[in-house]
Design a protein around this motif. Sequence first.
Motif, PDB file in Angstrom:
ATOM      1  N   ARG A  20     116.528  -7.159  51.073  1.00  0.00           N
ATOM      2  CA  ARG A  20     117.766  -7.914  51.287  1.00  0.00           C
ATOM      3  C   ARG A  20     118.396  -8.274  49.941  1.00  0.00           C
ATOM      4  O   ARG A  20     119.611  -8.196  49.787  1.00  0.00           O
ATOM      5  CB  ARG A  20     117.497  -9.168  52.108  1.00  0.00           C
ATOM      6  CG  ARG A  20     118.732 -10.015  52.290  1.00  0.00           C
ATOM      7  CD  ARG A  20     118.648 -10.854  53.537  1.00  0.00           C
ATOM      8  NE  ARG A  20     119.623 -11.911  53.497  1.00  0.00           N
ATOM      9  CZ  ARG A  20     120.852 -11.810  53.983  1.00  0.00           C
ATOM     10  NH1 ARG A  20     121.226 -10.698  54.544  1.00  0.00           N
ATOM     11  NH2 ARG A  20     121.687 -12.824  53.909  1.00  0.00           N
ATOM     12  N   ALA A  21     117.583  -8.659  48.979  1.00  0.00           N
ATOM     13  CA  ALA A  21     118.104  -8.969  47.643  1.00  0.00           C
ATOM     14  C   ALA A  21     118.758  -7.737  47.031  1.00  0.00           C
ATOM     15  O   ALA A  21     119.818  -7.828  46.417  1.00  0.00           O
ATOM     16  CB  ALA A  21     116.981  -9.486  46.748  1.00  0.00           C
ATOM     17  N   VAL A  28     127.448  -6.833  45.459  1.00  0.00           N
ATOM     18  CA  VAL A  28     128.126  -7.502  44.333  1.00  0.00           C
ATOM     19  C   VAL A  28     128.537  -6.477  43.288  1.00  0.00           C
ATOM     20  O   VAL A  28     129.665  -6.511  42.781  1.00  0.00           O
ATOM     21  CB  VAL A  28     127.200  -8.590  43.720  1.00  0.00           C
ATOM     22  CG1 VAL A  28     127.758  -9.108  42.413  1.00  0.00           C
ATOM     23  CG2 VAL A  28     126.999  -9.722  44.710  1.00  0.00           C
ATOM     24  N   VAL A  29     127.651  -5.555  42.969  1.00  0.00           N
ATOM     25  CA  VAL A  29     127.955  -4.513  41.980  1.00  0.00           C
ATOM     26  C   VAL A  29     129.132  -3.664  42.449  1.00  0.00           C
ATOM     27  O   VAL A  29     130.038  -3.351  41.667  1.00  0.00           O
ATOM     28  CB  VAL A  29     126.704  -3.642  41.711  1.00  0.00           C
ATOM     29  CG1 VAL A  29     127.060  -2.332  41.050  1.00  0.00           C
ATOM     30  CG2 VAL A  29     125.701  -4.413  40.861  1.00  0.00           C
ATOM     31  N   TYR A  82     120.602  -5.856  40.269  1.00  0.00           N
ATOM     32  CA  TYR A  82     120.474  -4.681  41.137  1.00  0.00           C
ATOM     33  C   TYR A  82     119.247  -3.856  40.746  1.00  0.00           C
ATOM     34  O   TYR A  82     118.455  -3.473  41.595  1.00  0.00           O
ATOM     35  CB  TYR A  82     121.772  -3.867  41.034  1.00  0.00           C
ATOM     36  CG  TYR A  82     121.684  -2.435  41.474  1.00  0.00           C
ATOM     37  CD1 TYR A  82     121.813  -2.092  42.815  1.00  0.00           C
ATOM     38  CD2 TYR A  82     121.491  -1.410  40.550  1.00  0.00           C
ATOM     39  CE1 TYR A  82     121.742  -0.768  43.216  1.00  0.00           C
ATOM     40  CE2 TYR A  82     121.426  -0.093  40.936  1.00  0.00           C
ATOM     41  CZ  TYR A  82     121.549   0.232  42.277  1.00  0.00           C
ATOM     42  OH  TYR A  82     121.478   1.526  42.674  1.00  0.00           O
ATOM     43  N   ALA A  83     119.082  -3.606  39.448  1.00  0.00           N
ATOM     44  CA  ALA A  83     117.963  -2.773  38.986  1.00  0.00           C
ATOM     45  C   ALA A  83     116.625  -3.482  39.184  1.00  0.00           C
ATOM     46  O   ALA A  83     115.640  -2.854  39.576  1.00  0.00           O
ATOM     47  CB  ALA A  83     118.153  -2.400  37.523  1.00  0.00           C
ATOM     48  N   PRO A  92     122.530  -0.347  35.033  1.00  0.00           N
ATOM     49  CA  PRO A  92     122.715  -1.356  33.987  1.00  0.00           C
ATOM     50  C   PRO A  92     122.943  -0.742  32.612  1.00  0.00           C
ATOM     51  O   PRO A  92     123.712  -1.280  31.809  1.00  0.00           O
ATOM     52  CB  PRO A  92     121.429  -2.185  34.025  1.00  0.00           C
ATOM     53  CG  PRO A  92     120.499  -1.511  34.937  1.00  0.00           C
ATOM     54  CD  PRO A  92     121.254  -0.507  35.736  1.00  0.00           C
ATOM     55  N   ILE A  93     122.324   0.398  32.348  1.00  0.00           N
ATOM     56  CA  ILE A  93     122.549   1.062  31.060  1.00  0.00           C
ATOM     57  C   ILE A  93     124.013   1.460  30.933  1.00  0.00           C
ATOM     58  O   ILE A  93     124.662   1.209  29.911  1.00  0.00           O
ATOM     59  CB  ILE A  93     121.618   2.287  30.913  1.00  0.00           C
ATOM     60  CG1 ILE A  93     120.159   1.828  30.845  1.00  0.00           C
ATOM     61  CG2 ILE A  93     121.993   3.115  29.689  1.00  0.00           C
ATOM     62  CD1 ILE A  93     119.141   2.943  30.969  1.00  0.00           C
ATOM     63  N   ALA A  94     124.552   2.057  31.989  1.00  0.00           N
ATOM     64  CA  ALA A  94     125.963   2.464  31.976  1.00  0.00           C
ATOM     65  C   ALA A  94     126.888   1.257  31.876  1.00  0.00           C
ATOM     66  O   ALA A  94     127.896   1.291  31.151  1.00  0.00           O
ATOM     67  CB  ALA A  94     126.278   3.276  33.232  1.00  0.00           C
TER      68      ALA A  94
END
Length: 150
Positions: A20-21, A28-29, A82-83, A92-94
């Motif tokens: 769920r998280a 959100v992303v 998210y990661a 996240p890197i991008a």
Amino acid sequence: MTETSQAATEPHRPPIGPRRAFAVWLAVVRVLAVLQAAVTIGQPLSIGQYLAGLYDWLGVHSAGATLVELLGLLLAVAALGYAVTGGRVWLPIACWAMLVAETVQTGMGYARILAVHVPLGVLVVTGAVLLAIGVFSRGAGRARPRRSGR
């Protein structure tokens, strides 16, 4: 009211589980990526109005740069969430790379170094659009498989 009777009347709310998280962070992303792409696309449009002789649009362009960076920072932080909850590590890197590019882009604009500002702007707009498309890909919507032993 005793402790037991109070606990019996309140509905049990399970804590947010890892899946769920992940879904919450993915949503959100996705929202932030689309907002950032929309505002980033608006940047060349606003400077085009300025170049057409509507000089007040330079202020709109400047405010847009601030908004792009703010959305970029929020997106980079959300991409970490998210990661951590099972999302793809490339995101996240991008996002952090985009944030660096946006910051340099804004600095070059304020310094009026257009030889860097204009081509970097093309890359930032392209990157924001590709990022917004990428977060809706099938792979981004699936959590990484859990490792055995965890």
